[in-house]
Design a protein around this motif. Structure first.
Motif, PDB file in Angstrom:
ATOM      1  N   TRP A  99       2.860  -2.755   1.017  1.00  0.00           N
ATOM      2  CA  TRP A  99       3.034  -2.642  -0.432  1.00  0.00           C
ATOM      3  C   TRP A  99       2.218  -3.717  -1.134  1.00  0.00           C
ATOM      4  CZ3 TRP A  99       4.550  -5.446  -4.609  1.00  0.00           C
ATOM      5  CH2 TRP A  99       5.096  -4.773  -5.725  1.00  0.00           C
ATOM      6  N   LYS A 100       1.637  -3.345  -2.278  1.00  0.00           N
ATOM      7  CA  LYS A 100       0.965  -4.331  -3.120  1.00  0.00           C
ATOM      8  C   LYS A 100       1.295  -4.046  -4.570  1.00  0.00           C
ATOM      9  CE  LYS A 100      -3.385  -4.130  -4.302  1.00  0.00           C
ATOM     10  NZ  LYS A 100      -3.276  -3.742  -5.708  1.00  0.00           N
ATOM     11  N   GLY A 101       1.458  -5.049  -5.346  1.00  0.00           N
ATOM     12  CA  GLY A 101       1.695  -4.896  -6.768  1.00  0.00           C
ATOM     13  C   GLY A 101       0.414  -4.505  -7.474  1.00  0.00           C
ATOM     14  N   GLY A 102       0.544  -3.666  -8.505  1.00  0.00           N
ATOM     15  CA  GLY A 102      -0.618  -3.242  -9.265  1.00  0.00           C
ATOM     16  C   GLY A 102      -1.228  -1.973  -8.700  1.00  0.00           C
ATOM     17  N   GLY A 103      -1.705  -1.148  -9.621  1.00  0.00           N
ATOM     18  CA  GLY A 103      -2.340   0.079  -9.169  1.00  0.00           C
ATOM     19  C   GLY A 103      -3.800  -0.127  -8.856  1.00  0.00           C
ATOM     20  N   TRP A 104      -4.359   0.823  -8.160  1.00  0.00           N
ATOM     21  CA  TRP A 104      -5.777   0.744  -7.820  1.00  0.00           C
ATOM     22  C   TRP A 104      -6.273   2.156  -7.564  1.00  0.00           C
ATOM     23  CZ3 TRP A 104      -7.972  -3.704  -8.700  1.00  0.00           C
ATOM     24  CH2 TRP A 104      -9.294  -3.902  -8.305  1.00  0.00           C
ATOM     25  N   LYS A 105      -7.493   2.423  -8.004  1.00  0.00           N
ATOM     26  CA  LYS A 105      -8.049   3.746  -7.811  1.00  0.00           C
ATOM     27  C   LYS A 105      -9.423   3.652  -7.167  1.00  0.00           C
ATOM     28  CE  LYS A 105      -5.476   5.464 -11.792  1.00  0.00           C
ATOM     29  NZ  LYS A 105      -4.731   4.208 -11.910  1.00  0.00           N
ATOM     30  N   PRO A 106      -9.595   4.139  -5.950  1.00  0.00           N
ATOM     31  CA  PRO A 106      -8.526   4.709  -5.130  1.00  0.00           C
ATOM     32  C   PRO A 106      -7.657   3.612  -4.532  1.00  0.00           C
ATOM     33  CG  PRO A 106     -10.551   4.658  -3.876  1.00  0.00           C
ATOM     34  CD  PRO A 106     -10.899   4.157  -5.255  1.00  0.00           C
ATOM     35  N   PRO A 107      -6.436   3.926  -4.188  1.00  0.00           N
ATOM     36  CA  PRO A 107      -5.578   2.933  -3.540  1.00  0.00           C
ATOM     37  C   PRO A 107      -6.213   2.471  -2.236  1.00  0.00           C
ATOM     38  CG  PRO A 107      -4.594   5.125  -3.449  1.00  0.00           C
ATOM     39  CD  PRO A 107      -5.756   5.215  -4.370  1.00  0.00           C
ATOM     40  N   PRO A 108      -6.162   1.186  -1.960  1.00  0.00           N
ATOM     41  CA  PRO A 108      -6.943   0.632  -0.851  1.00  0.00           C
ATOM     42  C   PRO A 108      -6.400   0.975   0.532  1.00  0.00           C
ATOM     43  CG  PRO A 108      -5.635  -1.079  -1.871  1.00  0.00           C
ATOM     44  CD  PRO A 108      -5.460   0.136  -2.719  1.00  0.00           C
ATOM     45  N   LEU A 109      -7.312   1.067   1.470  1.00  0.00           N
ATOM     46  CA  LEU A 109      -6.982   1.219   2.885  1.00  0.00           C
ATOM     47  C   LEU A 109      -7.311  -0.055   3.654  1.00  0.00           C
ATOM     48  CD1 LEU A 109      -8.278   4.849   3.504  1.00  0.00           C
ATOM     49  CD2 LEU A 109      -5.910   4.096   3.395  1.00  0.00           C
ATOM     50  N   ASP A 110      -7.588  -1.112   2.927  1.00  0.00           N
ATOM     51  CA  ASP A 110      -7.885  -2.407   3.526  1.00  0.00           C
ATOM     52  C   ASP A 110      -6.588  -3.192   3.642  1.00  0.00           C
ATOM     53  OD1 ASP A 110      -9.774  -5.321   2.342  1.00  0.00           O
ATOM     54  OD2 ASP A 110      -8.693  -4.922   4.208  1.00  0.00           O
ATOM     55  N   GLU A 111      -6.223  -3.599   4.828  1.00  0.00           N
ATOM     56  CA  GLU A 111      -4.936  -4.265   5.036  1.00  0.00           C
ATOM     57  C   GLU A 111      -4.854  -5.581   4.273  1.00  0.00           C
ATOM     58  OE1 GLU A 111      -4.089  -5.570   8.998  1.00  0.00           O
ATOM     59  OE2 GLU A 111      -6.186  -6.032   9.440  1.00  0.00           O
ATOM     60  N   ASN A 112      -5.982  -6.193   4.002  1.00  0.00           N
ATOM     61  CA  ASN A 112      -5.969  -7.475   3.293  1.00  0.00           C
ATOM     62  C   ASN A 112      -5.562  -7.330   1.833  1.00  0.00           C
ATOM     63  OD1 ASN A 112      -6.842  -9.039   5.544  1.00  0.00           O
ATOM     64  ND2 ASN A 112      -8.914  -8.262   5.209  1.00  0.00           N
ATOM     65  N   SER A 113      -5.508  -6.107   1.339  1.00  0.00           N
ATOM     66  CA  SER A 113      -5.108  -5.877  -0.042  1.00  0.00           C
ATOM     67  C   SER A 113      -3.598  -5.916  -0.233  1.00  0.00           C
ATOM     68  CB  SER A 113      -5.631  -4.519  -0.522  1.00  0.00           C
ATOM     69  OG  SER A 113      -7.040  -4.475  -0.512  1.00  0.00           O
ATOM     70  N   TYR A 114      -2.855  -5.852   0.844  1.00  0.00           N
ATOM     71  CA  TYR A 114      -1.408  -5.681   0.763  1.00  0.00           C
ATOM     72  C   TYR A 114      -0.661  -6.980   1.028  1.00  0.00           C
ATOM     73  CZ  TYR A 114      -2.372  -0.774   0.348  1.00  0.00           C
ATOM     74  OH  TYR A 114      -2.830   0.443  -0.109  1.00  0.00           O
ATOM     75  N   ASN A 115       0.442  -7.148   0.309  1.00  0.00           N
ATOM     76  CA  ASN A 115       1.202  -8.383   0.367  1.00  0.00           C
ATOM     77  C   ASN A 115       2.428  -8.312   1.263  1.00  0.00           C
ATOM     78  OD1 ASN A 115       0.531  -7.866  -2.913  1.00  0.00           O
ATOM     79  ND2 ASN A 115      -0.325  -9.697  -1.960  1.00  0.00           N
ATOM     80  N   TYR A 116       3.029  -7.143   1.328  1.00  0.00           N
ATOM     81  CA  TYR A 116       4.289  -7.002   2.055  1.00  0.00           C
ATOM     82  C   TYR A 116       4.150  -5.906   3.106  1.00  0.00           C
ATOM     83  CZ  TYR A 116       5.979  -9.666  -1.904  1.00  0.00           C
ATOM     84  OH  TYR A 116       6.149 -10.636  -2.863  1.00  0.00           O
TER      85      TYR A 116
END
Length: 127
Positions: A99-116
């Motif tokens: 899960w990561k806060g904030g939207g993104w288009k397209p939603p990322p598939l990079d694991e470094n983008s996610y916080n939880y």
């Protein structure tokens, strides 16, 4: 803090289906939208992105999974799903939701983008 719990993993035959679930505690109130991703780590390999969604609707899939996997959400229950069809032995892996806060288009598939991250659920596909 967001807690994620995956379920639905198990064993399947090649060609079969499984649906994974990711139950999330409520997102921090400062976020009006967010992204959820499904990732997997196969034995001896690095973790890779499978599918992701933006809570406002946009979806993103790794090319090799497009058409076989479907990500979805039940906003009322804060549960996120990964429907996996036509499973292959190569799909054997531990699957994680993130899960990561904030939207993104397209939603990322990079694991470094996610916080939880959740603890993962094992999927084993036999031929």
């Amino acid at each position: 803090q967001v807690e994620l719990t995956e379920s639905g993993g198990g064993s399947a035959q090649a060609g079969g289906s499984l649906t994974l679930s990711c139950a999330a505690t409520s997102s921090p109130s400062r976020y009006t939208n967010f992204c959820v991703g499904w990732f997997r780590r196969a034995p001896g390999k690095e973790r890779e992105g499978v599918a992701a969604l933006d809570s406002n609707g946009p979806l993103n899939y790794a090319d090799t999974r497009k058409g076989r996997f479907t990500i979805s959400q039940d906003k009322s229950k804060n549960i996120f799903y990964l429907q996996m069809n036509n499973l292959e032995p190569e799909d054997t892996a531990t699957y994680y939701c993130a899960w990561k806060g904030g939207g993104w288009k397209p939603p990322p598939l990079d694991e470094n983008s996610y916080n939880y991250w959740g603890q993962g659920t094992q999927v084993t596909v036999s031929s």
